[in-house]
Design a protein around this motif. Structure first.
Motif, PDB file in Angstrom:
ATOM      1  N   GLN A  46      57.952  45.375  26.010  1.00  0.00           N
ATOM      2  CA  GLN A  46      56.519  45.798  26.488  1.00  0.00           C
ATOM      3  C   GLN A  46      56.595  45.792  27.959  1.00  0.00           C
ATOM      4  N   VAL A 116      58.648  58.441  31.532  1.00  0.00           N
ATOM      5  CA  VAL A 116      58.084  57.042  31.174  1.00  0.00           C
ATOM      6  C   VAL A 116      59.032  57.100  29.666  1.00  0.00           C
ATOM      7  N   ALA A 120      57.128  53.208  25.200  1.00  0.00           N
ATOM      8  CA  ALA A 120      55.759  52.584  25.658  1.00  0.00           C
ATOM      9  C   ALA A 120      54.674  52.921  24.987  1.00  0.00           C
ATOM     10  N   VAL A 126      51.188  47.886  28.260  1.00  0.00           N
ATOM     11  CA  VAL A 126      52.381  47.845  28.820  1.00  0.00           C
ATOM     12  C   VAL A 126      52.147  47.242  30.122  1.00  0.00           C
ATOM     13  N   PRO A 141      49.355  52.518  27.861  1.00  0.00           N
ATOM     14  CA  PRO A 141      50.420  53.420  28.363  1.00  0.00           C
ATOM     15  C   PRO A 141      49.957  54.710  28.595  1.00  0.00           C
ATOM     16  N   THR A 152      56.950  61.962  28.981  1.00  0.00           N
ATOM     17  CA  THR A 152      57.505  60.896  28.094  1.00  0.00           C
ATOM     18  C   THR A 152      58.845  61.662  27.344  1.00  0.00           C
TER      19      THR A 152
END
Length: 179
Positions: A46, A116, A120, A126, A141, A152
């Motif tokens: 996390q 990212v 997440a 996070v 996130p 992502t």
């Protein structure tokens, strides 16, 4: 405590967040992310580290869990490139305005393309660097992705198992609330 550019970004956007200060001193064989996880007794899946790489020569930010490592090939694909390599620390510091170990994906001097790790999205919140060693910023996130204009993708590899697994303490706070 003076607000960093990263903290100012979330406050100006009125994003619910929490700050987690800790002693940044750690053994030489432990990385900055691992030090944050240990000091905060946090889940290493996390807590996310911010890495700067070059994808086809262009600086690109990768945000991956401390429990894993950056998959450079996956980053290159996610960023629409062919080859990725870690950037020189001096280049990362110059482009972001932060020092290594305190580079935040938020509030960077220059908005760099950001990816990212999709893991997440598995968490309600996070933790990322708040822009200086010894300070982590907790936020949802989806807000991290929105504020960094990130995409992502699965860019982390390695053991993505927790080092610790307590839930984060304390409520998130929005702008204008007392710390």
């Amino acid at each position: 405590m003076a607000a960093t550019p990263a903290v100012r970004v979330v406050e100006q956007a009125k994003v619910a967040h929490a700050l987690h200060p800790y002693d940044p001193e750690h053994p030489a064989d432990q990385g900055h992310g691992e030090a944050a996880v240990a000091a905060l007794a946090a889940d290493a899946r996390q807590v996310f580290k911010t890495l700067v790489a070059r994808v086809d020569g262009a600086l690109t930010v990768a945000v991956v869990p401390v429990s894993g490592t950056l998959d450079l090939k996956a980053l290159a694909v996610a960023a629409g490139g062919r080859k990725a390599a870690m950037a020189e620390p001096a280049d990362a510091e110059r482009a972001t305005g932060y020092v290594v170990g305190g580079i935040s994906p938020l509030g960077q001097r220059k908005l760099l393309p950001t990816v990212v790790d999709s893991s997440a999205l598995d968490f309600p919140t996070v933790l990322v660097s708040a822009g200086r060693r010894g300070l982590q910023l907790e936020l949802p996130p989806a807000e991290l992705v929105r504020l960094t204009r990130a995409r992502t993708a699965a860019i982390a590899k390695g053991p993505l198992t927790p080092h610790h697994s307590p839930t984060r303490g304390g409520p998130l706070r929005g702008a204008g609330q007392e710390p």
